[in-house]
Design a protein around this motif. Structure first.
Motif, PDB file in Angstrom:
ATOM      1  N   ARG A  44       1.133  18.731 -10.220  1.00 36.51           N
ATOM      2  CA  ARG A  44       1.019  18.065  -8.924  1.00 36.51           C
ATOM      3  C   ARG A  44       0.026  16.915  -8.992  1.00 36.51           C
ATOM      4  NH1 ARG A  44      -0.821  20.970  -3.266  1.00 36.51           N
ATOM      5  NH2 ARG A  44      -0.332  19.221  -1.916  1.00 36.51           N
ATOM      6  N   ALA A  45      -1.095  17.126  -9.667  1.00 37.81           N
ATOM      7  CA  ALA A  45      -2.117  16.079  -9.779  1.00 37.81           C
ATOM      8  C   ALA A  45      -1.575  14.877 -10.558  1.00 37.81           C
ATOM      9  CB  ALA A  45      -3.356  16.640 -10.450  1.00 37.81           C
ATOM     10  N   ALA A  46      -0.850  15.122 -11.627  1.00 40.60           N
ATOM     11  CA  ALA A  46      -0.290  14.029 -12.415  1.00 40.60           C
ATOM     12  C   ALA A  46       0.728  13.243 -11.602  1.00 40.60           C
ATOM     13  CB  ALA A  46       0.347  14.568 -13.685  1.00 40.60           C
ATOM     14  N   ARG A  47       1.543  13.956 -10.842  1.00 38.38           N
ATOM     15  CA  ARG A  47       2.553  13.295 -10.012  1.00 38.38           C
ATOM     16  C   ARG A  47       1.902  12.438  -8.929  1.00 38.38           C
ATOM     17  NH1 ARG A  47       5.426  17.828  -8.537  1.00 38.38           N
ATOM     18  NH2 ARG A  47       4.681  17.654  -6.422  1.00 38.38           N
ATOM     19  N   ARG A  48       0.852  12.960  -8.315  1.00 34.33           N
ATOM     20  CA  ARG A  48       0.166  12.212  -7.264  1.00 34.33           C
ATOM     21  C   ARG A  48      -0.581  11.005  -7.814  1.00 34.33           C
ATOM     22  NH1 ARG A  48      -1.803  15.887  -2.313  1.00 34.33           N
ATOM     23  NH2 ARG A  48       0.208  16.825  -1.910  1.00 34.33           N
ATOM     24  N   ASN A  49      -1.178  11.166  -8.999  1.00 34.67           N
ATOM     25  CA  ASN A  49      -1.860  10.035  -9.621  1.00 34.67           C
ATOM     26  C   ASN A  49      -0.865   8.929  -9.959  1.00 34.67           C
ATOM     27  OD1 ASN A  49      -4.443  11.089  -9.448  1.00 34.67           O
ATOM     28  ND2 ASN A  49      -4.312  12.100 -11.434  1.00 34.67           N
ATOM     29  N   ALA A  50       0.314   9.301 -10.419  1.00 31.76           N
ATOM     30  CA  ALA A  50       1.351   8.311 -10.710  1.00 31.76           C
ATOM     31  C   ALA A  50       1.767   7.594  -9.424  1.00 31.76           C
ATOM     32  CB  ALA A  50       2.557   8.977 -11.369  1.00 31.76           C
ATOM     33  N   ALA A  51       1.861   8.320  -8.348  1.00 30.16           N
ATOM     34  CA  ALA A  51       2.214   7.711  -7.063  1.00 30.16           C
ATOM     35  C   ALA A  51       1.123   6.745  -6.603  1.00 30.16           C
ATOM     36  CB  ALA A  51       2.440   8.790  -6.010  1.00 30.16           C
ATOM     37  N   ARG A  52      -0.137   7.106  -6.833  1.00 31.44           N
ATOM     38  CA  ARG A  52      -1.242   6.203  -6.487  1.00 31.44           C
ATOM     39  C   ARG A  52      -1.153   4.897  -7.263  1.00 31.44           C
ATOM     40  NH1 ARG A  52      -4.395  10.818  -6.809  1.00 31.44           N
ATOM     41  NH2 ARG A  52      -4.943  11.551  -4.750  1.00 31.44           N
ATOM     42  N   VAL A  53      -0.866   5.014  -8.551  1.00 26.70           N
ATOM     43  CA  VAL A  53      -0.756   3.823  -9.387  1.00 26.70           C
ATOM     44  C   VAL A  53       0.404   2.948  -8.905  1.00 26.70           C
ATOM     45  CG1 VAL A  53      -0.259   2.993 -11.717  1.00 26.70           C
ATOM     46  CG2 VAL A  53      -1.839   4.886 -11.388  1.00 26.70           C
ATOM     47  N   LYS A  54       1.538   3.562  -8.596  1.00 35.03           N
ATOM     48  CA  LYS A  54       2.687   2.801  -8.107  1.00 35.03           C
ATOM     49  C   LYS A  54       2.367   2.101  -6.792  1.00 35.03           C
ATOM     50  CE  LYS A  54       6.439   5.518 -10.116  1.00 35.03           C
ATOM     51  NZ  LYS A  54       7.596   6.375  -9.808  1.00 35.03           N
ATOM     52  N   THR A  55       1.643   2.784  -5.918  1.00 36.73           N
ATOM     53  CA  THR A  55       1.273   2.199  -4.632  1.00 36.73           C
ATOM     54  C   THR A  55       0.397   0.970  -4.831  1.00 36.73           C
ATOM     55  OG1 THR A  55       1.422   4.335  -3.533  1.00 36.73           O
ATOM     56  CG2 THR A  55       0.116   2.640  -2.434  1.00 36.73           C
ATOM     57  N   VAL A  56      -0.598   1.074  -5.695  1.00 37.52           N
ATOM     58  CA  VAL A  56      -1.495  -0.058  -5.938  1.00 37.52           C
ATOM     59  C   VAL A  56      -0.730  -1.206  -6.587  1.00 37.52           C
ATOM     60  CG1 VAL A  56      -3.538  -0.806  -7.197  1.00 37.52           C
ATOM     61  CG2 VAL A  56      -3.555   1.368  -6.009  1.00 37.52           C
ATOM     62  N   LEU A  57       0.180  -0.888  -7.517  1.00 38.44           N
ATOM     63  CA  LEU A  57       0.997  -1.942  -8.132  1.00 38.44           C
ATOM     64  C   LEU A  57       1.828  -2.675  -7.083  1.00 38.44           C
ATOM     65  CD1 LEU A  57       2.345  -0.482 -11.487  1.00 38.44           C
ATOM     66  CD2 LEU A  57       1.210  -2.665 -11.169  1.00 38.44           C
ATOM     67  N   ASN A  58       2.435  -1.921  -6.177  1.00 35.11           N
ATOM     68  CA  ASN A  58       3.244  -2.541  -5.123  1.00 35.11           C
ATOM     69  C   ASN A  58       2.387  -3.371  -4.186  1.00 35.11           C
ATOM     70  OD1 ASN A  58       5.723  -1.618  -5.982  1.00 35.11           O
ATOM     71  ND2 ASN A  58       5.572   0.283  -4.825  1.00 35.11           N
ATOM     72  N   GLN A  59       1.182  -2.906  -3.873  1.00 36.89           N
ATOM     73  CA  GLN A  59       0.284  -3.674  -3.018  1.00 36.89           C
ATOM     74  C   GLN A  59      -0.116  -4.981  -3.688  1.00 36.89           C
ATOM     75  OE1 GLN A  59      -2.885  -0.905  -2.342  1.00 36.89           O
ATOM     76  NE2 GLN A  59      -1.908   0.017  -0.553  1.00 36.89           N
ATOM     77  N   LYS A  60      -0.406  -4.926  -4.984  1.00 39.31           N
ATOM     78  CA  LYS A  60      -0.784  -6.138  -5.714  1.00 39.31           C
ATOM     79  C   LYS A  60       0.394  -7.109  -5.784  1.00 39.31           C
ATOM     80  CE  LYS A  60      -4.545  -4.333  -8.479  1.00 39.31           C
ATOM     81  NZ  LYS A  60      -5.614  -5.313  -8.636  1.00 39.31           N
ATOM     82  N   ALA A  61       1.598  -6.593  -5.974  1.00 37.07           N
ATOM     83  CA  ALA A  61       2.779  -7.444  -6.025  1.00 37.07           C
ATOM     84  C   ALA A  61       3.022  -8.110  -4.677  1.00 37.07           C
ATOM     85  CB  ALA A  61       4.002  -6.638  -6.447  1.00 37.07           C
ATOM     86  N   ALA A  62       2.845  -7.368  -3.599  1.00 37.75           N
ATOM     87  CA  ALA A  62       3.042  -7.920  -2.267  1.00 37.75           C
ATOM     88  C   ALA A  62       1.990  -8.987  -1.974  1.00 37.75           C
ATOM     89  CB  ALA A  62       2.982  -6.810  -1.215  1.00 37.75           C
ATOM     90  N   ALA A  63       0.753  -8.736  -2.391  1.00 33.49           N
ATOM     91  CA  ALA A  63      -0.313  -9.703  -2.182  1.00 33.49           C
ATOM     92  C   ALA A  63      -0.052 -10.983  -2.967  1.00 33.49           C
ATOM     93  CB  ALA A  63      -1.653  -9.108  -2.569  1.00 33.49           C
ATOM     94  N   ALA A  64       0.462 -10.827  -4.192  1.00 34.02           N
ATOM     95  CA  ALA A  64       0.775 -11.995  -5.014  1.00 34.02           C
ATOM     96  C   ALA A  64       1.931 -12.785  -4.404  1.00 34.02           C
ATOM     97  CB  ALA A  64       1.117 -11.565  -6.426  1.00 34.02           C
ATOM     98  N   ALA A  65       2.873 -12.088  -3.808  1.00 32.02           N
ATOM     99  CA  ALA A  65       4.024 -12.765  -3.196  1.00 32.02           C
ATOM    100  C   ALA A  65       3.596 -13.549  -1.963  1.00 32.02           C
ATOM    101  CB  ALA A  65       5.099 -11.744  -2.823  1.00 32.02           C
ATOM    102  N   THR A  66       2.694 -12.993  -1.169  1.00 28.82           N
ATOM    103  CA  THR A  66       2.235 -13.709   0.018  1.00 28.82           C
ATOM    104  C   THR A  66       1.333 -14.887  -0.355  1.00 28.82           C
ATOM    105  OG1 THR A  66       0.406 -12.174   0.315  1.00 28.82           O
ATOM    106  CG2 THR A  66       2.425 -11.716   1.531  1.00 28.82           C
TER     107      THR A  66
END
Length: 69
Positions: A44-66
């Motif tokens: 569960r911890a590994a899955r949640r950590n992966a989700a955190r990383v994906k979330t931050v990647l998506n946030q950075k991509a959205a920020a770069a797009a704006t």
């Protein structure tokens, strides 16, 4: 691992982190299937950590797009 640590990393570092978390998740699932896993909460911890990383990647991509507009 918390989100603040992840925000300080570059997208390439985040992708490497995501790859290692996916590999760890696979290994944990393999251990569980063979009955060798002692602490099931690690999955569960590994899955949640992966989700955190994906979330931050998506946030950075959205920020770069704006910023590009």
């Amino acid at each position: 691992m918390n989100a603040k640590e992840l925000h300080d990393k570059t997208p390439d570092q985040l992708r490497e982190e995501l790859a290692s978390l996916k590999k760890e998740s696979f290994n944990l699932r393999f251990q569980q299937a063979t009955g060798q896993l002692e602490n099931a909460a690690k999955i569960r911890a590994a899955r949640r950590n992966a989700a955190r990383v994906k979330t931050v990647l998506n946030q950075k991509a959205a920020a770069a797009a704006t910023d590009a507009e």
